[in-house]
Design an enzyme around this catalytic site. Structure first.
Site, PDB file in Angstrom:
ATOM      1  N   SER A  28       1.020  -1.134   0.030  1.00 12.82           N
ATOM      2  CA  SER A  28      -0.168  -0.044   0.183  1.00 12.82           C
ATOM      3  C   SER A  28       1.032   1.150  -0.040  1.00 12.82           C
ATOM      4  CB  SER A  28      -0.834   0.237   1.176  1.00 12.82           C
ATOM      5  OG  SER A  28      -1.680  -1.232   1.264  1.00 12.82           O
ATOM      6  N   HIS A  59      -5.219  -0.852  -6.091  1.00 12.81           N
ATOM      7  CA  HIS A  59      -4.296  -1.673  -6.239  1.00 12.81           C
ATOM      8  C   HIS A  59      -4.595  -2.224  -7.881  1.00 12.81           C
ATOM      9  CE1 HIS A  59      -2.929  -3.688  -2.549  1.00 12.81           C
ATOM     10  NE2 HIS A  59      -3.940  -2.567  -2.129  1.00 12.81           N
ATOM     11  N   HIS A  81      -4.521 -10.867  -1.714  1.00 10.93           N
ATOM     12  CA  HIS A  81      -4.357 -11.031  -0.310  1.00 10.93           C
ATOM     13  C   HIS A  81      -5.196 -12.240  -0.091  1.00 10.93           C
ATOM     14  CE1 HIS A  81      -3.309  -6.744  -0.720  1.00 10.93           C
ATOM     15  NE2 HIS A  81      -2.746  -6.990   0.574  1.00 10.93           N
ATOM     16  N   TYR A  83      -7.408 -12.472   2.175  1.00 10.88           N
ATOM     17  CA  TYR A  83      -8.671 -11.887   2.664  1.00 10.88           C
ATOM     18  C   TYR A  83      -9.603 -11.851   1.721  1.00 10.88           C
ATOM     19  CZ  TYR A  83      -6.830  -7.380   2.184  1.00 10.88           C
ATOM     20  OH  TYR A  83      -6.257  -6.407   1.570  1.00 10.88           O
ATOM     21  N   GLU A  84      -9.131 -11.809   0.528  1.00  6.76           N
ATOM     22  CA  GLU A  84     -10.150 -11.566  -0.603  1.00  6.76           C
ATOM     23  C   GLU A  84     -10.803 -12.903  -0.935  1.00  6.76           C
ATOM     24  OE1 GLU A  84      -8.152  -9.270  -4.002  1.00  6.76           O
ATOM     25  OE2 GLU A  84      -6.538  -9.247  -2.578  1.00  6.76           O
ATOM     26  N   ALA A 111       2.595  -2.417   4.094  1.00 11.93           N
ATOM     27  CA  ALA A 111       2.085  -1.445   5.133  1.00 11.93           C
ATOM     28  C   ALA A 111       1.869  -2.246   6.401  1.00 11.93           C
ATOM     29  CB  ALA A 111       0.725  -0.820   4.739  1.00 11.93           C
ATOM     30  N   MET A 209      -1.121  -8.332   6.788  1.00 14.25           N
ATOM     31  CA  MET A 209      -2.311  -9.170   6.170  1.00 14.25           C
ATOM     32  C   MET A 209      -1.357  -9.889   4.827  1.00 14.25           C
ATOM     33  SD  MET A 209      -5.608  -7.011   6.677  1.00 14.25           S
ATOM     34  CE  MET A 209      -5.720  -6.008   8.188  1.00 14.25           C
ATOM     35  N   SER A 210      -0.228  -9.872   4.750  1.00 16.70           N
ATOM     36  CA  SER A 210       0.333 -10.306   3.279  1.00 16.70           C
ATOM     37  C   SER A 210       1.686 -10.778   3.730  1.00 16.70           C
ATOM     38  CB  SER A 210       0.523  -9.059   2.372  1.00 16.70           C
ATOM     39  OG  SER A 210       1.209  -8.318   2.905  1.00 16.70           O
ATOM     40  N   ASN A 233       0.672   2.510  11.079  1.00 14.86           N
ATOM     41  CA  ASN A 233      -0.143   2.836  12.448  1.00 14.86           C
ATOM     42  C   ASN A 233       0.441   1.929  13.615  1.00 14.86           C
ATOM     43  OD1 ASN A 233      -1.371   0.695  10.674  1.00 14.86           O
ATOM     44  ND2 ASN A 233      -2.103   0.414  12.761  1.00 14.86           N
ATOM     45  N   HIS A 245      -8.373   2.320   7.637  1.00 12.18           N
ATOM     46  CA  HIS A 245      -7.395   2.389   6.493  1.00 12.18           C
ATOM     47  C   HIS A 245      -7.108   3.546   5.996  1.00 12.18           C
ATOM     48  CE1 HIS A 245      -5.984   0.262   2.793  1.00 12.18           C
ATOM     49  NE2 HIS A 245      -6.710   0.688   2.167  1.00 12.18           N
TER      50      HIS A 245
HETATM   51  N1  HPA Z   1      -2.797  -4.589  11.453  1.00  8.44           N
HETATM   52  C1  HPA Z   1      -2.923  -5.379  10.170  1.00  8.44           C
HETATM   53  N2  HPA Z   1      -2.307  -5.141   8.838  1.00  8.44           N
HETATM   54  C2  HPA Z   1      -2.150  -3.870   8.857  1.00  8.44           C
HETATM   55  C3  HPA Z   1      -2.154  -2.972   9.803  1.00  8.44           C
HETATM   56  C4  HPA Z   1      -2.381  -3.386  11.351  1.00  8.44           C
HETATM   57  O1  HPA Z   1      -2.715  -2.697  12.327  1.00  8.44           O
HETATM   58  N3  HPA Z   1      -1.808  -1.752   9.588  1.00  8.44           N
HETATM   59  C5  HPA Z   1      -1.374  -1.840   8.379  1.00  8.44           C
HETATM   60  N4  HPA Z   1      -1.539  -3.231   8.010  1.00  8.44           N
END
Ligand code: HPA
Length: 270
Positions: A28, A59, A81, A83-84, A111, A209-210, A233, A245
């Site tokens: 990202s 994307h 991903h 989760y898709e 990210a 998540m990747s 974050n 997000h």
């Molecule tokens: N958790 C999971 N995936 C993420 C996060 C998070 O806090 N920030 C960016 N991708």
């Protein structure tokens, strides 16, 4: 699966003969990087027969082939991903495909949320190791003997040599980098504070998540792997702010300039 991979490779080879040395997956906020290299060819994922097409907004979803200085690279602008809803074997199909195109090295970017309280949003982190306990292994199912062994070693997923290269490149660019362990959860929801507490107790510094499953599939087939996380974050419960997000994207955009500079430098020196 091997049959499917060979079909995808044939589909790519109908469009380009480009032979990459290195492969890069852009996370990202980094997508723009692919537009800034010396582009030789591009292929949209939807034009590759059997390829899992990403559904995430923003994307772009294509392979970009080209050169960073003299280094021939294939870049994934948009990843797939778990989760898709794809099976894990499809999630890592693009990674394997880049290996089959000829790439010997892989640079992964993402990210991630920071669960090490010493990190702050905007930090870049060299991935030193990962934890995939919370997601299925991408190697489950009949082993693809053509690619690698049934029980692959994972004692150095992220090449020590490449970790040093990233460190040296960051220093050269005047960019501060952290180093730490990345844990992968399935998403798409962010984690609960209790889950982040668990991740901390496991020894994780960043959560996403990747990436980790891609690294695993690449190691299975003998690629040399490295990774950089952008801490966008603080993970749930580490700070009081709720996660969304938009914050992730805003931080990623703010750091993009440094991140792109570092990625270019690493590609040249890896
Ligand atoms: N958790 C999971 N995936 C993420 C996060 C998070 O806090 N920030 C960016 N991708």
């Amino acid at each position: 699966m091997y049959h499917k991979l060979m079909g995808c490779l044939a589909s790519v080879r109908e469009k380009t003969e480009f032979k990459p040395e290195a492969a890069v997956i852009l996370g990202s906020g980094l997508g723009e990087f692919a537009n800034e290299i010396r582009i030789a060819d591009t292929i949209s994922y939807e034009d590759i027969k059997g390829f899992p097409v990403s559904t995430v907004k923003g994307h772009a979803g294509r392979f970009v082939f080209g050169y960073v200085e003299e280094t021939p690279v294939v870049i994934m602008q948009g990843r797939v991903h778990y989760y898709e809803g794809y099976p894990m074997s499809d999630v890592v199909l693009p990674t394997r495909l880049m290996g089959m195109m000829g790439a010997k090295k892989l640079l992964l970017t993402n990210a991630a949320g920071g669960c090490n309280p010493e990190f702050k949003p905007g930090d870049l982190m060299i991935i030193s190791d990962h934890i995939t306990t919370a997601v299925p292994s991408p190697l489950i199912g009949p082993n693809i003997d053509e690619l690698g062994t049934r029980f692959p070693d994972m004692s150095e997923v992220y090449s020590r040599r490449l970790q040093e290269v990233i460190g040296a490149c960051a220093k050269e660019c005047g960019i501060k980098v952290q180093k730490g362990v990345y844990v992968q959860f399935t998403g798409p929801n962010y984690e609960t504070p209790a889950e982040i507490g668990l991740a901390r107790s496991w020894g994780a510094d960043a959560v996403g998540m990747s990436t980790a499953v891609e690294a695993m599939a690449a190691r299975h087939m003998g690629m040399e792997v490295c990774g950089i996380s952008c801490i966008t974050n603080m993970a749930a419960g580490i700070s009081d702010v709720q996660l969304d997000h938009k914050e992730v994207q805003e931080t990623a955009d703010k750091v993009a300039k440094d991140f792109k500079k570092l990625v270019a430098e690493v590609i040249i020196h890896m």
